[in-house]
Design an enzyme around this catalytic site. Structure first.
Site, PDB file in Angstrom:
ATOM      1  N   ASN A 145      -9.061 121.643 130.273  1.00  0.00           N
ATOM      2  CA  ASN A 145      -8.960 122.658 131.325  1.00  0.00           C
ATOM      3  C   ASN A 145      -7.625 123.393 131.137  1.00  0.00           C
ATOM      4  O   ASN A 145      -6.578 122.868 131.480  1.00  0.00           O
ATOM      5  CB  ASN A 145      -9.022 121.960 132.698  1.00  0.00           C
ATOM      6  CG  ASN A 145      -8.755 122.918 133.851  1.00  0.00           C
ATOM      7  OD1 ASN A 145      -8.748 124.140 133.661  1.00  0.00           O
ATOM      8  ND2 ASN A 145      -8.527 122.368 135.035  1.00  0.00           N
ATOM      9  N   TRP A 146      -7.715 124.595 130.595  1.00  0.00           N
ATOM     10  CA  TRP A 146      -6.484 125.336 130.270  1.00  0.00           C
ATOM     11  C   TRP A 146      -5.819 125.921 131.512  1.00  0.00           C
ATOM     12  O   TRP A 146      -4.702 126.415 131.432  1.00  0.00           O
ATOM     13  CB  TRP A 146      -6.794 126.473 129.297  1.00  0.00           C
ATOM     14  CG  TRP A 146      -7.265 126.043 127.938  1.00  0.00           C
ATOM     15  CD1 TRP A 146      -7.389 124.747 127.474  1.00  0.00           C
ATOM     16  CD2 TRP A 146      -7.666 126.898 126.862  1.00  0.00           C
ATOM     17  NE1 TRP A 146      -7.848 124.763 126.187  1.00  0.00           N
ATOM     18  CE2 TRP A 146      -8.021 126.063 125.780  1.00  0.00           C
ATOM     19  CE3 TRP A 146      -7.762 128.280 126.706  1.00  0.00           C
ATOM     20  CZ2 TRP A 146      -8.473 126.580 124.556  1.00  0.00           C
ATOM     21  CZ3 TRP A 146      -8.207 128.793 125.506  1.00  0.00           C
ATOM     22  CH2 TRP A 146      -8.550 127.960 124.438  1.00  0.00           C
ATOM     23  N   LYS A 147      -6.533 125.948 132.617  1.00  0.00           N
ATOM     24  CA  LYS A 147      -6.013 126.587 133.838  1.00  0.00           C
ATOM     25  C   LYS A 147      -5.603 128.029 133.501  1.00  0.00           C
ATOM     26  O   LYS A 147      -6.226 128.643 132.642  1.00  0.00           O
ATOM     27  CB  LYS A 147      -4.882 125.761 134.428  1.00  0.00           C
ATOM     28  CG  LYS A 147      -5.315 124.293 134.616  1.00  0.00           C
ATOM     29  CD  LYS A 147      -4.377 123.467 135.409  1.00  0.00           C
ATOM     30  CE  LYS A 147      -4.955 122.057 135.519  1.00  0.00           C
ATOM     31  NZ  LYS A 147      -4.151 121.168 136.348  1.00  0.00           N
TER      32      LYS A 147
ATOM     33  N   HIS B 174     -12.439 122.227 141.535  1.00  0.00           N
ATOM     34  CA  HIS B 174     -11.146 121.669 141.103  1.00  0.00           C
ATOM     35  C   HIS B 174     -10.187 121.692 142.294  1.00  0.00           C
ATOM     36  O   HIS B 174     -10.220 122.618 143.114  1.00  0.00           O
ATOM     37  CB  HIS B 174     -10.590 122.488 139.941  1.00  0.00           C
ATOM     38  CG  HIS B 174      -9.391 121.841 139.310  1.00  0.00           C
ATOM     39  ND1 HIS B 174      -8.133 121.955 139.852  1.00  0.00           N
ATOM     40  CD2 HIS B 174      -9.280 121.050 138.218  1.00  0.00           C
ATOM     41  CE1 HIS B 174      -7.285 121.253 139.101  1.00  0.00           C
ATOM     42  NE2 HIS B 174      -7.955 120.698 138.109  1.00  0.00           N
TER      43      HIS B 174
ATOM     44  N   GLU C 239      -7.244 122.543 142.576  1.00  0.00           N
ATOM     45  CA  GLU C 239      -6.435 123.761 142.696  1.00  0.00           C
ATOM     46  C   GLU C 239      -7.242 124.890 143.345  1.00  0.00           C
ATOM     47  O   GLU C 239      -6.688 125.730 144.051  1.00  0.00           O
ATOM     48  CB  GLU C 239      -5.884 124.163 141.315  1.00  0.00           C
ATOM     49  CG  GLU C 239      -4.745 123.231 140.920  1.00  0.00           C
ATOM     50  CD  GLU C 239      -4.577 122.999 139.431  1.00  0.00           C
ATOM     51  OE1 GLU C 239      -5.075 123.797 138.622  1.00  0.00           O
ATOM     52  OE2 GLU C 239      -3.930 121.983 139.078  1.00  0.00           O
TER      53      GLU C 239
ATOM     54  N   GLU D 100     -10.558 113.197 139.861  1.00  0.00           N
ATOM     55  CA  GLU D 100      -9.198 113.661 139.610  1.00  0.00           C
ATOM     56  C   GLU D 100      -8.347 113.451 140.855  1.00  0.00           C
ATOM     57  O   GLU D 100      -8.332 114.317 141.748  1.00  0.00           O
ATOM     58  CB  GLU D 100      -9.208 115.151 139.265  1.00  0.00           C
ATOM     59  CG  GLU D 100      -9.948 115.480 137.996  1.00  0.00           C
ATOM     60  CD  GLU D 100      -9.351 116.710 137.328  1.00  0.00           C
ATOM     61  OE1 GLU D 100      -8.978 116.604 136.165  1.00  0.00           O
ATOM     62  OE2 GLU D 100      -9.234 117.756 137.988  1.00  0.00           O
TER      63      GLU D 100
ATOM     64  N   GLY E 199      -1.001 116.751 136.835  1.00  0.00           N
ATOM     65  CA  GLY E 199       0.245 117.403 136.439  1.00  0.00           C
ATOM     66  C   GLY E 199       1.500 116.645 136.823  1.00  0.00           C
ATOM     67  O   GLY E 199       2.606 117.179 136.713  1.00  0.00           O
TER      68      GLY E 199
ATOM     69  N   SER F 140      -3.129 113.601 134.414  1.00  0.00           N
ATOM     70  CA  SER F 140      -2.083 113.124 133.498  1.00  0.00           C
ATOM     71  C   SER F 140      -2.632 112.283 132.349  1.00  0.00           C
ATOM     72  O   SER F 140      -2.010 111.303 131.930  1.00  0.00           O
ATOM     73  CB  SER F 140      -0.997 112.360 134.277  1.00  0.00           C
ATOM     74  OG  SER F 140      -0.351 113.238 135.177  1.00  0.00           O
TER      75      SER F 140
ATOM     76  N   GLY G 270      -5.680 118.483 131.555  1.00  0.00           N
ATOM     77  CA  GLY G 270      -5.001 119.739 131.880  1.00  0.00           C
ATOM     78  C   GLY G 270      -3.848 119.980 130.919  1.00  0.00           C
ATOM     79  O   GLY G 270      -4.037 120.479 129.802  1.00  0.00           O
TER      80      GLY G 270
HETATM   81  P1  PGA Z   1      -3.360 117.256 134.075  1.00  0.00           P
HETATM   82  O1  PGA Z   1      -4.476 118.126 134.846  1.00  0.00           O
HETATM   83  O2  PGA Z   1      -4.016 116.633 132.877  1.00  0.00           O
HETATM   84  O3  PGA Z   1      -2.294 118.251 133.721  1.00  0.00           O
HETATM   85  O4  PGA Z   1      -2.871 116.225 135.033  1.00  0.00           O
HETATM   86  C1  PGA Z   1      -5.797 117.678 134.953  1.00  0.00           C
HETATM   87  C2  PGA Z   1      -6.628 118.717 135.669  1.00  0.00           C
HETATM   88  O5  PGA Z   1      -6.139 119.358 136.604  1.00  0.00           O
HETATM   89  O6  PGA Z   1      -7.817 118.906 135.328  1.00  0.00           O
END
Ligand code: PGA
Length: 261
Positions: A11-13, A103, A105, A173, A179, A219, A240
């Site tokens: 997931n590149w966001k 997600h 976010e 998640e 993150g 993470s 991520g």
């Molecule tokens: P992360 O994000 O690997 O940076 O913790 C995971 C995600 O939000 O899908």
């Protein structure tokens, strides 16, 4: 026992423009080729920003790469007066296999509630996309309710109107792990993923519970991926930060080389 093919999803966001996206996917394919890792035992999927998808599609098609890709979100509507939104129809037309739904976010930044998430799941399925349904508790939820209550409630709501034979992917998640560099323990992730598999069984069917891939995200790195996928209800990862580093992501993809069954 149904064999579930592991899925490693990046997931590149909101990272990489379309030029960097092309260079990045190319680099991953070279690294895996050099390492002689056949991308047959693991499904690999990229989730670029919308503006990159056409470029990623063209590269994957022209070079015959064994990667899938998808959108990071979709509209619950097919088309019409919804400024700024992207529909499942358009994603499907671009060759997307998957789309991330719910997600944390999106839930936080765009106030997406369980009802919106459920509508998006149906919109994805209607047009032949596999929704990657994200659920997870915040640090506060964890303290108040423990790890599985909130994800179980969220997934139950997301699957409320789903056909029993729909193909979906579920991603657990924990919001506090995203993150933060502080991943859940494999044992905790396993417990929650097993509970989520139970929800799939109740809301869909026992066949769906057995065949649906449940991922862990939060993470994930090359150093901890093996400890997660070794768990019996964890079928891969939604990655991520570490999905933006070609060497690191390629190592995560090659986890079968480091997991002794
Ligand atoms: P992360 O994000 O690997 O940076 O913790 C995971 C995600 O939000 O899908």
């Amino acid at each position: 026992m149904v064999a579930r093919k592991p899925l490693i999803a990046g997931n590149w966001k909101m990272n990489f423009d379309h030029m960097r996206a092309i260079a990045f996917v190319q680099k991953i394919s070279w690294i895996l080729k050099d390492a002689k890792f056949p991308v047959t035992d693991v499904d690999v999927a990229f989730f670029p920003p919308f503006t990159d998808i056409r470029s990623v599609q063209t590269l994957i098609d022209s070079d015959g790469l064994a990667f899938a890709f998808g959108g990071q979100d979709l509209s619950p509507h097919d088309e019409g007066a919804h400024t700024g939104d992207i529909s499942a129809l358009f994603l499907k037309k671009l060759g997307c296999t998957y789309v991330i739904v719910g997600h944390s976010e999106r839930r936080q930044d765009h106030h997406e509630n369980d009802e919106i998430v459920a509508a998006k799941v149906l919109a994805a399925l209607k047009h032949g996309l596999v929704p990657v349904i994200c659920v997870g508790e915040t640090a506060e939820d964890l303290e108040k309710f423990g790890p599985s209550a909130v994800p179980v409630t969220q997934l139950t709501a997301a699957l409320r109107a789903i056909p029993a034979d729909a193909e979906i992917v579920v991603a657990y998640e924990p919001v506090w792990a995203i993150g933060s560099g502080k991943a859940a323990s494999p044992a905790q992730a396993q417990d929650v993923c097993a509970a989520l598999r139970g929800v799939i069984g109740r809301e869909m069917s026992t066949d769906a519970a057995a065949s649906t891939r449940v991922l862990y995200g939060g993470s994930v790195k090359s150093g901890n991926i093996a400890s997660f996928v070794r768990e019996k209800d964890i079928d891969g990862a939604l990655v991520g930060g570490a999905s933006l580093d070609a060497e690191e992501f390629a190592k995560i993809v090659q986890f079968p080389r480091h997991v002794i069954a």
